[in-house]
Design a protein around this motif. Structure first.
Motif, PDB file in Angstrom:
ATOM      1  N   VAL A 164      -2.666   3.651   3.910  1.00 18.26           N
ATOM      2  CA  VAL A 164      -1.547   2.739   4.172  1.00 18.26           C
ATOM      3  C   VAL A 164      -2.043   1.497   4.905  1.00 18.26           C
ATOM      4  CG1 VAL A 164       0.632   2.475   5.436  1.00 18.26           C
ATOM      5  CG2 VAL A 164       0.130   4.623   4.240  1.00 18.26           C
ATOM      6  N   CYS A 188      12.555   2.964   4.504  1.00 14.74           N
ATOM      7  CA  CYS A 188      11.345   2.754   5.292  1.00 14.74           C
ATOM      8  C   CYS A 188      11.347   1.339   5.837  1.00 14.74           C
ATOM      9  CB  CYS A 188      10.118   2.981   4.408  1.00 14.74           C
ATOM     10  SG  CYS A 188       8.544   2.589   5.210  1.00 14.74           S
ATOM     11  N   VAL A 234       7.201   2.664  10.257  1.00 13.92           N
ATOM     12  CA  VAL A 234       5.771   2.378  10.165  1.00 13.92           C
ATOM     13  C   VAL A 234       5.433   1.296  11.189  1.00 13.92           C
ATOM     14  CG1 VAL A 234       3.907   1.615   8.652  1.00 13.92           C
ATOM     15  CG2 VAL A 234       5.788   2.998   7.718  1.00 13.92           C
ATOM     16  N   VAL A 240       1.051  11.740   2.438  1.00 12.62           N
ATOM     17  CA  VAL A 240       0.424  10.423   2.500  1.00 12.62           C
ATOM     18  C   VAL A 240      -0.684  10.412   3.531  1.00 12.62           C
ATOM     19  CG1 VAL A 240       0.802   7.967   3.010  1.00 12.62           C
ATOM     20  CG2 VAL A 240       2.560   9.266   1.789  1.00 12.62           C
ATOM     21  N   TRP A 256      11.610   6.423   7.441  1.00 14.85           N
ATOM     22  CA  TRP A 256      10.206   6.225   7.795  1.00 14.85           C
ATOM     23  C   TRP A 256      10.109   4.989   8.684  1.00 14.85           C
ATOM     24  CZ3 TRP A 256       5.802   7.668   4.084  1.00 14.85           C
ATOM     25  CH2 TRP A 256       6.141   8.797   3.318  1.00 14.85           C
ATOM     26  N   VAL A 267       2.731   6.249  11.459  1.00 15.72           N
ATOM     27  CA  VAL A 267       3.861   6.491  10.566  1.00 15.72           C
ATOM     28  C   VAL A 267       4.648   7.666  11.132  1.00 15.72           C
ATOM     29  CG1 VAL A 267       4.604   7.140   8.238  1.00 15.72           C
ATOM     30  CG2 VAL A 267       2.583   5.676   8.530  1.00 15.72           C
ATOM     31  N   ILE A 307      -2.544   8.347   5.916  1.00 14.74           N
ATOM     32  CA  ILE A 307      -2.155   7.062   6.482  1.00 14.74           C
ATOM     33  C   ILE A 307      -3.303   6.050   6.526  1.00 14.74           C
ATOM     34  CG2 ILE A 307      -0.225   8.065   7.746  1.00 14.74           C
ATOM     35  CD1 ILE A 307      -1.879   7.465  10.324  1.00 14.74           C
ATOM     36  N   ASN A 356       0.829  -1.209   0.000  1.00 16.96           N
ATOM     37  CA  ASN A 356       0.000   0.000   0.000  1.00 16.96           C
ATOM     38  C   ASN A 356       0.862   1.258   0.000  1.00 16.96           C
ATOM     39  OD1 ASN A 356      -2.340  -1.531   0.067  1.00 16.96           O
ATOM     40  ND2 ASN A 356      -2.707  -1.226   2.253  1.00 16.96           N
ATOM     41  N   LEU A 357       1.838   1.305   0.908  1.00 15.85           N
ATOM     42  CA  LEU A 357       2.686   2.491   1.009  1.00 15.85           C
ATOM     43  C   LEU A 357       3.588   2.645  -0.210  1.00 15.85           C
ATOM     44  CD1 LEU A 357       3.607   4.954   2.563  1.00 15.85           C
ATOM     45  CD2 LEU A 357       5.137   3.476   3.901  1.00 15.85           C
TER      46      LEU A 357
END
Length: 172
Positions: free
Chosen positions: A170, A96, A126, A165, A124, A133, A167, A36-37
């Protein structure tokens, strides 16, 4: 007849501070968040011709035999693409990590220290369990919180120009 030799190893081994390390393969929730991200970031990067987005497993070699890691997602600006030579040999512009329960210490402490040491401009973190995030950026050789959101809201990148973004997208 043309013969092409390709390396076909699928190796999840990382070298962290000189020690080989390998965690288990990720669960489905982890993969959902990664895709997704990465999809959100990649669409923005491609439409604005900013560089390239890569997914794990792709080795980032900071120092051969010392620190060779595989971030879940990474971004390299177009002007820095010369570091991508089979693997990434140098410092990407963004890394990330999608944190799993088993990788919490490794991703939030050990890898954070490595990324900070090599001055990766943006990191990043997550946390799917908290739908959170966090985006850290280097300031005066140390990471500082640049943007954060949990459950709902937006995070913005300092490194990926114009990227914002939502979230909730995400974690859906």
């Amino acid at each position: 007849m043309i013969t092409e030799t390709l390396e076909t190893d699928f190796d999840l081994t990382e070298i962290i501070n000189g020690e080989e390390s390998m965690g288990p393969s990720p669960f489905d929730k982890h993969q959902d968040v990664v895709f997704n991200l990465a999809d959100i970031i990649r669409r923005h990067v491609r439409s604005n011709k900013l560089g390239k987005v890569y997914l794990s497993p792709l080795d980032v070699i900071f120092e051969e035999g010392i620190n060779r890691v595989q971030p879940d997602i990474l971004f390299v600006r177009k002007e820095n693409l010369s570091i991508v030579r089979g693997w990434v040999r140098g410092v990407p512009d963004m890394v990330c990590e999608i944190v799993s329960p088993w990788s919490y210490e490794r991703d939030t402490l050990v890898k954070r220290d490595i990324y900070e040491r090599y001055k990766v401009p943006e990191y990043w973190i997550v946390l799917p369990e908290f739908m959170s995030v966090q985006i850290l950026t280097v300031e005066n050789d140390k990471y500082k919180l640049h943007s954060v959101a949990a459950i709902e809201g937006f995070v913005t990148s300092k490194v990926i120009e114009g990227l914002q973004v939502n979230i909730t997208e995400v974690f859906e």
